[in-house]
Scaffold this active site. Structure first.
Site, PDB file in Angstrom:
ATOM      1  N   TYR A  35      24.115 -50.893 -41.673  1.00 46.64           N
ATOM      2  CA  TYR A  35      23.459 -50.016 -42.635  1.00 46.64           C
ATOM      3  C   TYR A  35      22.672 -50.823 -43.653  1.00 46.64           C
ATOM      4  O   TYR A  35      22.785 -52.054 -43.720  1.00 46.64           O
ATOM      5  CB  TYR A  35      24.501 -49.129 -43.349  1.00 46.64           C
ATOM      6  CG  TYR A  35      25.324 -49.863 -44.376  1.00 46.64           C
ATOM      7  CD1 TYR A  35      26.351 -50.722 -43.999  1.00 46.64           C
ATOM      8  CD2 TYR A  35      25.067 -49.717 -45.740  1.00 46.64           C
ATOM      9  CE1 TYR A  35      27.087 -51.408 -44.946  1.00 46.64           C
ATOM     10  CE2 TYR A  35      25.811 -50.392 -46.696  1.00 46.64           C
ATOM     11  CZ  TYR A  35      26.822 -51.246 -46.294  1.00 46.64           C
ATOM     12  OH  TYR A  35      27.549 -51.931 -47.221  1.00 46.64           O
ATOM     13  N   ARG A  54      16.758 -57.850 -42.806  1.00 48.28           N
ATOM     14  CA  ARG A  54      18.220 -58.015 -42.734  1.00 48.28           C
ATOM     15  C   ARG A  54      18.821 -57.043 -41.726  1.00 48.28           C
ATOM     16  O   ARG A  54      19.744 -57.398 -40.983  1.00 48.28           O
ATOM     17  CB  ARG A  54      18.861 -57.824 -44.118  1.00 48.28           C
ATOM     18  CG  ARG A  54      20.362 -58.079 -44.097  1.00 48.28           C
ATOM     19  CD  ARG A  54      20.954 -58.087 -45.494  1.00 48.28           C
ATOM     20  NE  ARG A  54      20.865 -56.774 -46.124  1.00 48.28           N
ATOM     21  CZ  ARG A  54      21.215 -56.528 -47.376  1.00 48.28           C
ATOM     22  NH1 ARG A  54      21.669 -57.502 -48.143  1.00 48.28           N
ATOM     23  NH2 ARG A  54      21.112 -55.312 -47.876  1.00 48.28           N
ATOM     24  N   ARG A 102      34.784 -42.519 -25.560  1.00 49.94           N
ATOM     25  CA  ARG A 102      35.413 -43.622 -26.298  1.00 49.94           C
ATOM     26  C   ARG A 102      35.901 -44.742 -25.382  1.00 49.94           C
ATOM     27  O   ARG A 102      36.734 -44.523 -24.510  1.00 49.94           O
ATOM     28  CB  ARG A 102      36.581 -43.106 -27.135  1.00 49.94           C
ATOM     29  CG  ARG A 102      37.143 -44.191 -28.057  1.00 49.94           C
ATOM     30  CD  ARG A 102      38.287 -43.700 -28.905  1.00 49.94           C
ATOM     31  NE  ARG A 102      38.721 -44.745 -29.836  1.00 49.94           N
ATOM     32  CZ  ARG A 102      39.517 -45.748 -29.488  1.00 49.94           C
ATOM     33  NH1 ARG A 102      39.971 -45.838 -28.272  1.00 49.94           N
ATOM     34  NH2 ARG A 102      39.856 -46.674 -30.385  1.00 49.94           N
ATOM     35  N   HIS A 104      36.048 -49.372 -25.793  1.00 56.25           N
ATOM     36  CA  HIS A 104      35.560 -50.552 -26.505  1.00 56.25           C
ATOM     37  C   HIS A 104      34.290 -51.108 -25.851  1.00 56.25           C
ATOM     38  O   HIS A 104      33.401 -51.613 -26.514  1.00 56.25           O
ATOM     39  CB  HIS A 104      36.629 -51.642 -26.543  1.00 56.25           C
ATOM     40  CG  HIS A 104      37.738 -51.366 -27.520  1.00 56.25           C
ATOM     41  ND1 HIS A 104      38.579 -50.291 -27.408  1.00 56.25           N
ATOM     42  CD2 HIS A 104      38.149 -52.038 -28.633  1.00 56.25           C
ATOM     43  CE1 HIS A 104      39.460 -50.314 -28.407  1.00 56.25           C
ATOM     44  NE2 HIS A 104      39.225 -51.364 -29.163  1.00 56.25           N
ATOM     45  N   LYS A 148      25.790 -56.658 -42.121  1.00 55.46           N
ATOM     46  CA  LYS A 148      26.033 -55.530 -43.021  1.00 55.46           C
ATOM     47  C   LYS A 148      26.497 -54.342 -42.184  1.00 55.46           C
ATOM     48  O   LYS A 148      25.723 -53.427 -41.882  1.00 55.46           O
ATOM     49  CB  LYS A 148      24.758 -55.200 -43.814  1.00 55.46           C
ATOM     50  CG  LYS A 148      25.016 -54.358 -45.053  1.00 55.46           C
ATOM     51  CD  LYS A 148      23.807 -54.348 -45.977  1.00 55.46           C
ATOM     52  CE  LYS A 148      23.948 -53.362 -47.111  1.00 55.46           C
ATOM     53  NZ  LYS A 148      24.885 -53.796 -48.164  1.00 55.46           N
ATOM     54  N   GLU A 180      32.231 -63.079 -52.866  1.00 59.08           N
ATOM     55  CA  GLU A 180      31.287 -62.055 -53.342  1.00 59.08           C
ATOM     56  C   GLU A 180      32.095 -60.883 -53.860  1.00 59.08           C
ATOM     57  O   GLU A 180      33.318 -60.862 -53.737  1.00 59.08           O
ATOM     58  CB  GLU A 180      30.336 -61.621 -52.219  1.00 59.08           C
ATOM     59  CG  GLU A 180      31.028 -60.981 -51.023  1.00 59.08           C
ATOM     60  CD  GLU A 180      30.062 -60.583 -49.908  1.00 59.08           C
ATOM     61  OE1 GLU A 180      28.844 -60.768 -50.053  1.00 59.08           O
ATOM     62  OE2 GLU A 180      30.552 -60.062 -48.882  1.00 59.08           O
ATOM     63  N   LEU A 204      27.473 -61.811 -47.827  1.00 49.50           N
ATOM     64  CA  LEU A 204      26.273 -61.145 -47.327  1.00 49.50           C
ATOM     65  C   LEU A 204      25.056 -61.732 -48.035  1.00 49.50           C
ATOM     66  O   LEU A 204      25.112 -62.027 -49.224  1.00 49.50           O
ATOM     67  CB  LEU A 204      26.357 -59.639 -47.614  1.00 49.50           C
ATOM     68  CG  LEU A 204      25.142 -58.810 -47.186  1.00 49.50           C
ATOM     69  CD1 LEU A 204      25.103 -58.651 -45.671  1.00 49.50           C
ATOM     70  CD2 LEU A 204      25.159 -57.451 -47.861  1.00 49.50           C
TER      71      LEU A 204
END
Lengths: 287, 287
Positions: A35, A54, A102, A104, A148, A180, A204
């Site tokens: 995101y 990014r 579903r 993995h 992110k 951070e 990040l």
């Protein structure tokens, strides 16, 4: 909810209440997505190109093919903001590996979910106008924080631990190092020089952090992009956090004890002002 | 999709395609939630009580108040399975902190999202009938893996790294220690004794693993619940993984080299058989 609220989702602009996702979206079941949060001033996005760059790195980090690509996406975002974003707002953008039974294992033919929408924010206050009290929390997150991703549960728990302790933000610490904040970068001023921990396993690459690092040489402020120790942070002349929505904010307390003299220092104030000037230049004057 | 497919969501049973969630559900934006996977045999759930007990521990681990509580939930699940679950299937259950304007801070009045649904599975094969090749991957996950959260991105990436390398499952290794698989526990047999790494920062307390540990004394197999080193794993007489959907599976390769003699060993086979007997007892004979 105002009828003006719209969401861009997979190429369509729909009403906020119609924007719903499947229960087997991999973003919901696996945090298999990424995101960005972009600040909008005067109806214009700040540092959109850096955010999308990014996003591209994050996508690569999880092996996700963005559709549309960032060039097309930038145009879609610009058009959306022009039509639907309040003058002071943030754009939230999320890309996931999409719905699939579903498992993995990556789906053989993924149909990624990509969406973004704008949310109003109060107009920005005085630069560096609000102070921050930190609670230090052991960094128990995964080691690819340069991505992110929405796998933010550790950040959420740390943030709420900080709030419960009467602080404003959690700062992740591991051994001697300060990494951070739960939703911010942390930087220190020592002997007039800015220490900015670089992107890495537990940091990040913040867009606001990056903007400051770029601005410093012009201001005659030396920058050291290197890890920061807790000892250095506690003894720093100034300590500050950066984030897209907070811009630059002085840290005045650390685990209940004053840091940076307990007030906003001159370098922090100068950085906050110059950042705001750059924002005004990019978002107001370029209109 | 068969019209018989139903989803229980916040107390209502709806059609599969109607089961959609808000884009600001905290499960989607923050991985702020937990889940369980329960195996259904002969139309009956196996070890449902243990799964719900773990769900309760996970909920506590993230400060989430489950609504309804696990007692009521157990009844809802039982009723749903009776009506809607195929005889051989799995129940997927997920609880999140629900929709709220995006903010790391917990909502003042959370409205959690709770949902579950059943998905058909092939009938179980021969106990320990399928073998597993592992790829070892550095454990870069967060340190609260005892919480069964949907912050699974690291697991997803590891699993796909293993598949890309021609293995079946990733095993997380850190320094000298072997933690667990991307979606399984790992256990070893050394000198006839079962070594079972216990739940902790990097190990989930697996339900199948727990069932084996409970069964062992009756079989005269000594159990050591303690960390397992990679050196021990590589030199083990037998190495096995456990999971709800795989039950017990012998590990025959580790990074491309044979382990446990490259075949299913006698202890693994015995454990798989006795587990299956227990499953049959609980799910078939108790009907």
């Amino acid at each position: 909810m105002s009828p003006d609220k719209r969401v861009w989702i997979n190429g369509e602009v729909v009403g906020r209440d119609e924007a719903r996702i499947d229960i087997e979206d991999r973003g919901f079941q696996f945090a298999d997505g990424i995101y960005e949060v972009v600040r909008i001033y005067h109806g214009r996005p700040f540092a959109l190109a850096a955010h999308l760059q990014r996003l591209g790195r994050s996508a690569e980090g999880i092996g996700l093919a963005l559709r549309p690509d960032v060039t097309v996406l930038a145009r879609e975002i610009e058009a959306f903001i022009t039509r639907h974003a309040p003058a002071d707002s943030m754009l939230y953008l999320q890309a996931t590996r999409g719905p699939a039974p579903r498992n993995h294992q990556f789906p053989a033919q993924p149909a990624p979910t990509l969406l973004f929408y704008a949310k109003p924010l109060p107009p920005p206050g005085e630069p560096a106008g609000s102070t921050v009290r930190l609670l230090s929390v052991k960094d128990e997150r995964w080691s690819r924080c340069w991505i992110k991703s929405m796998a933010l549960l550790a950040n959420v728990l740390a943030k709420n631990q900080a709030l419960a302790a009467g602080a404003d933000e959690a700062v992740f610490v591991d051994g001697p190092l300060v990494h951070e904040g739960s939703a911010s970068n942390i930087l220190a001023v020592r002997e007039g020089r800015l220490i900015a921990p670089p992107a890495g396993p537990r940091v990040l690459g913040g867009i606001t952090r990056g903007a400051l690092v770029e601005l410093c040489p012009r201001l005659g402020i030396e920058v050291a992009e290197r890890p920061l120790t807790e000892q250095e942070a506690l003894a720093a002349e100034e300590l500050l956090i950066t984030s897209t929505t907070r811009e630059v904010a002085p840290v005045v307390a650390w685990d209940g004890r004053p840091v940076g003299g307990g007030v906003c220092g001159p370098v922090t104030r100068r950085l906050a002002q110059v950042l705001r000037e750059r924002i005004e230049h990019e978002c107001r004057e370029a209109r």
